[in-house]
Design a protein around this motif. Sequence first.
Motif, PDB file in Angstrom:
ATOM      1  N   UNK A 254       0.777  -1.237   0.000  1.00  0.00           N
ATOM      2  CA  UNK A 254       0.000   0.000   0.000  1.00  0.00           C
ATOM      3  C   UNK A 254       0.802   1.276   0.000  1.00  0.00           C
ATOM      4  N   UNK A 255       2.115   1.203   0.140  1.00  0.00           N
ATOM      5  CA  UNK A 255       2.950   2.410   0.174  1.00  0.00           C
ATOM      6  C   UNK A 255       3.329   2.779  -1.260  1.00  0.00           C
ATOM      7  N   UNK A 256       2.483   3.570  -1.901  1.00  0.00           N
ATOM      8  CA  UNK A 256       2.669   3.894  -3.319  1.00  0.00           C
ATOM      9  C   UNK A 256       3.923   4.740  -3.522  1.00  0.00           C
ATOM     10  N   UNK A 257       4.208   5.647  -2.588  1.00  0.00           N
ATOM     11  CA  UNK A 257       5.426   6.457  -2.702  1.00  0.00           C
ATOM     12  C   UNK A 257       6.670   5.575  -2.658  1.00  0.00           C
ATOM     13  N   UNK A 258       6.674   4.590  -1.753  1.00  0.00           N
ATOM     14  CA  UNK A 258       7.819   3.677  -1.657  1.00  0.00           C
ATOM     15  C   UNK A 258       7.953   2.848  -2.927  1.00  0.00           C
ATOM     16  N   UNK A 259       6.828   2.478  -3.536  1.00  0.00           N
ATOM     17  CA  UNK A 259       6.864   1.724  -4.793  1.00  0.00           C
ATOM     18  C   UNK A 259       7.518   2.577  -5.882  1.00  0.00           C
ATOM     19  N   UNK A 260       7.089   3.827  -5.981  1.00  0.00           N
ATOM     20  CA  UNK A 260       7.671   4.734  -6.980  1.00  0.00           C
ATOM     21  C   UNK A 260       9.160   4.939  -6.724  1.00  0.00           C
ATOM     22  N   UNK A 261       9.544   5.108  -5.467  1.00  0.00           N
ATOM     23  CA  UNK A 261      10.957   5.295  -5.132  1.00  0.00           C
ATOM     24  C   UNK A 261      11.776   4.060  -5.500  1.00  0.00           C
ATOM     25  N   UNK A 262      11.221   2.873  -5.237  1.00  0.00           N
ATOM     26  CA  UNK A 262      11.939   1.636  -5.560  1.00  0.00           C
ATOM     27  C   UNK A 262      12.120   1.485  -7.062  1.00  0.00           C
ATOM     28  N   UNK A 263      11.103   1.848  -7.836  1.00  0.00           N
ATOM     29  CA  UNK A 263      11.219   1.776  -9.290  1.00  0.00           C
ATOM     30  C   UNK A 263      12.245   2.779  -9.803  1.00  0.00           C
ATOM     31  N   UNK A 264      12.226   3.987  -9.244  1.00  0.00           N
ATOM     32  CA  UNK A 264      13.225   4.996  -9.628  1.00  0.00           C
ATOM     33  C   UNK A 264      14.633   4.500  -9.331  1.00  0.00           C
ATOM     34  N   UNK A 265      14.831   3.891  -8.166  1.00  0.00           N
ATOM     35  CA  UNK A 265      16.160   3.407  -7.797  1.00  0.00           C
ATOM     36  C   UNK A 265      16.628   2.311  -8.759  1.00  0.00           C
ATOM     37  N   UNK A 266      15.727   1.418  -9.135  1.00  0.00           N
ATOM     38  CA  UNK A 266      16.106   0.339 -10.046  1.00  0.00           C
ATOM     39  C   UNK A 266      16.470   0.876 -11.428  1.00  0.00           C
ATOM     40  N   UNK A 267      15.816   1.950 -11.839  1.00  0.00           N
ATOM     41  CA  UNK A 267      16.067   2.499 -13.180  1.00  0.00           C
ATOM     42  C   UNK A 267      17.274   3.432 -13.225  1.00  0.00           C
ATOM     43  N   UNK A 268      17.720   3.901 -12.062  1.00  0.00           N
ATOM     44  CA  UNK A 268      18.833   4.860 -12.045  1.00  0.00           C
ATOM     45  C   UNK A 268      20.105   4.302 -11.418  1.00  0.00           C
ATOM     46  N   UNK A 269      19.985   3.256 -10.608  1.00  0.00           N
ATOM     47  CA  UNK A 269      21.145   2.656  -9.952  1.00  0.00           C
ATOM     48  C   UNK A 269      21.518   1.367 -10.692  1.00  0.00           C
ATOM     49  N   UNK A 270      22.528   1.438 -11.546  1.00  0.00           N
ATOM     50  CA  UNK A 270      22.881   0.302 -12.400  1.00  0.00           C
ATOM     51  C   UNK A 270      23.316  -0.914 -11.604  1.00  0.00           C
ATOM     52  N   UNK A 271      24.063  -0.702 -10.526  1.00  0.00           N
ATOM     53  CA  UNK A 271      24.527  -1.837  -9.715  1.00  0.00           C
ATOM     54  C   UNK A 271      23.350  -2.538  -9.043  1.00  0.00           C
ATOM     55  N   UNK A 272      22.424  -1.753  -8.500  1.00  0.00           N
ATOM     56  CA  UNK A 272      21.252  -2.336  -7.849  1.00  0.00           C
ATOM     57  C   UNK A 272      20.432  -3.132  -8.854  1.00  0.00           C
ATOM     58  N   UNK A 273      20.247  -2.548 -10.042  1.00  0.00           N
ATOM     59  CA  UNK A 273      19.448  -3.241 -11.061  1.00  0.00           C
ATOM     60  C   UNK A 273      20.142  -4.519 -11.527  1.00  0.00           C
ATOM     61  N   UNK A 274      21.446  -4.442 -11.751  1.00  0.00           N
ATOM     62  CA  UNK A 274      22.185  -5.604 -12.246  1.00  0.00           C
ATOM     63  C   UNK A 274      22.115  -6.762 -11.255  1.00  0.00           C
ATOM     64  N   UNK A 275      22.165  -6.445  -9.968  1.00  0.00           N
ATOM     65  CA  UNK A 275      22.107  -7.488  -8.941  1.00  0.00           C
ATOM     66  C   UNK A 275      20.748  -8.183  -8.951  1.00  0.00           C
ATOM     67  N   UNK A 276      19.653  -7.395  -9.066  1.00  0.00           N
ATOM     68  CA  UNK A 276      18.322  -7.982  -9.084  1.00  0.00           C
ATOM     69  C   UNK A 276      18.086  -8.754 -10.376  1.00  0.00           C
ATOM     70  N   UNK A 277      18.560  -8.203 -11.500  1.00  0.00           N
ATOM     71  CA  UNK A 277      18.370  -8.870 -12.796  1.00  0.00           C
ATOM     72  C   UNK A 277      19.144 -10.178 -12.858  1.00  0.00           C
ATOM     73  N   UNK A 278      20.303 -10.228 -12.239  1.00  0.00           N
ATOM     74  CA  UNK A 278      21.111 -11.454 -12.235  1.00  0.00           C
ATOM     75  C   UNK A 278      20.384 -12.576 -11.499  1.00  0.00           C
ATOM     76  N   UNK A 279      19.598 -12.196 -10.493  1.00  0.00           N
ATOM     77  CA  UNK A 279      18.872 -13.199  -9.708  1.00  0.00           C
ATOM     78  C   UNK A 279      17.576 -13.639 -10.375  1.00  0.00           C
ATOM     79  N   UNK A 280      17.167 -12.921 -11.416  1.00  0.00           N
ATOM     80  CA  UNK A 280      15.895 -13.213 -12.085  1.00  0.00           C
ATOM     81  C   UNK A 280      16.059 -14.403 -13.022  1.00  0.00           C
ATOM     82  N   UNK A 281      15.966 -15.577 -12.464  1.00  0.00           N
ATOM     83  CA  UNK A 281      16.091 -16.819 -13.228  1.00  0.00           C
ATOM     84  C   UNK A 281      15.026 -17.791 -12.747  1.00  0.00           C
ATOM     85  N   UNK A 282      14.668 -18.736 -13.591  1.00  0.00           N
ATOM     86  CA  UNK A 282      13.636 -19.709 -13.251  1.00  0.00           C
ATOM     87  C   UNK A 282      14.117 -21.092 -13.645  1.00  0.00           C
ATOM     88  N   UNK A 283      13.972 -22.055 -12.733  1.00  0.00           N
ATOM     89  CA  UNK A 283      14.422 -23.415 -13.034  1.00  0.00           C
ATOM     90  C   UNK A 283      13.333 -24.183 -13.776  1.00  0.00           C
TER      91      UNK A 283
END
Length: 334
Positions: A254-283
């Motif tokens: 329900x914290x819409x501001x926090x959701x927007x902030x998290x999306x902004x961080x993922x789109x602007x922080x390359x290291x943060x995004x790369x770490x999350x994207x590296x974990x995005x795998x499915x067996x």
Amino acid sequence: LGFLPYLLVSPFWALLSARRLLSGRTIAFSSGDFVNDVLAGFIAKRIFRCKWVAISHMSLISRNRWLSPWARFNRYSQFLSYALMRSADLVLVVDEVTKEDLKRLGVDEGKIYVTKNGVDRVRRAIEGGIKRYDAVFVVSRWHPQKGVQYIPYIWRKLQSEMGVAPSLAIVGKVPGEVVKEFKAMPFGDRVSFLGFLSEDEKFKKISESKVLIMPSTYEAFPIVMLEALSVGTPVLAFDVGVARMDGVRLVRAGDVDAFADALRDLLTDQKMYAKLAEAARLSDAYSWDSISSEVERLFLSVAAEAGPVKGATQRAAEATRMGEHGTIQGGRPG
């Protein structure tokens, strides 16, 4: 006949139509946890002495805070459905929240088996693929449960903070008046409405997006989340009972501001995004072929049972051995 009479009439009509098939060797499968689905299974169990396998895709009982009025009605009906499920031989669920709610309402833990949702086939991330969109939002129906009401606010906030709003692809049917409203907004030219797509096209658009956003007000184990992870696209979602998986970042419900902030961080922080994207795998365990084989063995085990009902864990182990040897010991194939 009206909705409420239908709920009461449809189980009896279904069983009357199928009465020649019903016996002690038959498995009645309730494909949902609506009262009429569950009542049909309950009657088949009690009157026709069938085996009964029930399923609950998502409990609303512990997800009460963010429910719409219609969902609250469904929540109340689930109390009755779960009470009836005490008589089931096996109850399939896809998340631990639903399992705990069933236990609290008196369903024997030994009858509950936690399985998974899946995808038609586990695809692989496209290495070096072009990311055409900053975010993608996949919706089968334009409904408040999916958090559609939050997107304009989030995009206005991001445009204010970033100067230019992120590009967004919306996959699925969107009402015409909603499209007009979006197009009239300052960031309207940054939103692409793609409509319903074929499975291959949908996966392509998800893989071409940096993040799948899922601002749903309640979820359990959404298939679209698995579809994103299967092509290496990380997921941003509210923490509303969503299954916890690598590659998924959860934000306080329900914290819409926090959701927007998290999306902004993922789109602007390359290291943060790369770490999350590296974990995005499915067996491959999340392919429907694998999951259906697991569930089939459970059904065969239920059909083969004689005497007291076994616990779901014991049943699963024995079913696996049956699958390995190709036979059902001490019973007949279902």
